[in-house]
Design an enzyme around this catalytic site. Structure first.
Site, PDB file in Angstrom:
ATOM      1  NE  ARG A 121      -3.114   0.775  -0.681  1.00 36.57           N
ATOM      2  CZ  ARG A 121      -3.394   0.894  -1.965  1.00 36.57           C
ATOM      3  NH1 ARG A 121      -3.002   1.959  -2.656  1.00 36.57           N
ATOM      4  NH2 ARG A 121      -4.055  -0.065  -2.593  1.00 36.57           N
ATOM      5  CE  LYS A 173      -1.881  28.357  -5.360  1.00 34.21           C
ATOM      6  NZ  LYS A 173      -2.893  28.870  -6.302  1.00 34.21           N
ATOM      7  CE  LYS A 211       1.776  34.903  -4.253  1.00 34.44           C
ATOM      8  NZ  LYS A 211       1.516  34.693  -5.694  1.00 34.44           N
ATOM      9  CD  GLU A 218       0.604  38.440  -7.301  1.00 35.80           C
ATOM     10  OE1 GLU A 218       0.902  37.249  -7.115  1.00 35.80           O
ATOM     11  OE2 GLU A 218      -0.233  39.058  -6.627  1.00 35.80           O
ATOM     12  CG  ASP A 249      -2.509  37.365  -9.427  1.00 34.33           C
ATOM     13  OD1 ASP A 249      -2.537  36.126  -9.512  1.00 34.33           O
ATOM     14  OD2 ASP A 249      -3.193  38.006  -8.610  1.00 34.33           O
TER      15      ASP A 249
END
Length: 278
Positions: A96, A131, A163, A195, A217
């Site tokens: 597994r 992410k 950002k 950004e 963005d």
């Protein structure tokens, strides 16, 4: 293999096996020997064969493992990705955990390959993001490369990305320029990216020295085309924000250099693979 990846494999095995595989210990004779094959039930791109191999060897160094299709290669239903042979208890204990890694990583590679194919024939790179599954970043980003994608920054330490929330705290161009100069002086190998959510920001950031790339963005494709004209090859342009398989080709046609897609890692589906014992 990176020590962090070895530790991840060890943690995954400890999570599953705990104080021992009671099913195999009590229902499989100690002297039993078998061979196993990991077989594809659907098509995809291989990633994680090295991780699956390491799982088998951490469970039992005496197991013989053969990778039949290497990382980065395509497979079809019925193909054998990996073979293993040795103690039956060990094979079943490793099953597994090995499949969990392999199914997930093949899913990331396969998802990436779909996005890479979707942007052809435009000369644009498909980038991943941060992410990722906590603890899995190195192997998920490796899977992106196996699928033909390109790795963006590995973490907060190797690439400065200013950002929207950074700009909310400090958007003054003079302060930004001073920060860029300081970073360049103290960490010359680190790339600098800003950004931009508007074309005005693109124009403003073009007045700064020491910037390597801009992130566009959540801009429309019309805005992205205008940004490409404004920049005129002076900086690399990355498009990002809500990009899907249905929209990525239109974004690629705008002339940006790269498109980042969080879905390569955060939304990849585990592929259907199975371990058959003989």
């Amino acid at each position: 293999m990176e020590s962090s990846v070895s530790a991840l494999i060890h943690a995954a095995i400890a999570e599953d096996v705990g104080t021992g595989d009671v099913t195999s210990l009590y229902f499989i004779p100690e002297q039993s020997r078998s061979r196993a094959e990991i077989v594809a039930r659907e098509p995809g791109i291989v990633s994680g064969s090295d991780i699956a191999t390491a799982v088998f060897h951490q469970i039992d160094p005496a197991l013989e493992v053969e990778v039949c299709i290497p990382n980065g290669s395509p497979f079809k239903p019925g193909d054998i990705l990996l073979k293993a042979a040795g103690g039956t208890r060990s094979l079943l204990t490793a099953e597994r955990t090995a499949l969990n890694f392999l199914q997930r990583l093949c899913g990331v590679a396969t998802q990436t390959q779909k996005y890479v194919e979707a942007v052809k024939p435009h000369p644009v790179q498909v980038w991943d993001t941060r992410k990722t599954t906590p603890g899995w970043r190195l192997i998920e980003k490796a899977a992106v490369k196996h699928g033909g994608g390109t790795n963006h920054r590995m973490g907060l330490y190797d690439h400065a990305m200013v950002k929207d929330n950074h700009l909310a705290a400090n958007s003054d161009l003079t302060s930004l320029q001073a920060a860029i100069h300081k970073l360049r002086a103290e960490r010359p190998g680190v790339r600098v990216q800003l950004e931009a959510a508007t074309l005005q920001q693109v124009a403003d950031f073009l007045t700064l020295d020491g910037v390597d790339m801009l992130l566009l963005d959540n801009m429309s494709t019309d805005q992205q085309r205008e940004a490409v004209k404004l920049v005129n090859g002076k900086l690399w342009l990355e498009a990002s924000g809500g990009i899907t398989l249905d929209t990525i080709k239109d974004v690629a046609a705008t002339g940006v250099n790269a498109i980042s897609v969080g879905a390569l890692t955060h939304s990849a589906r585990a592929l259907d693979l199975a371990l058959d014992l003989y």
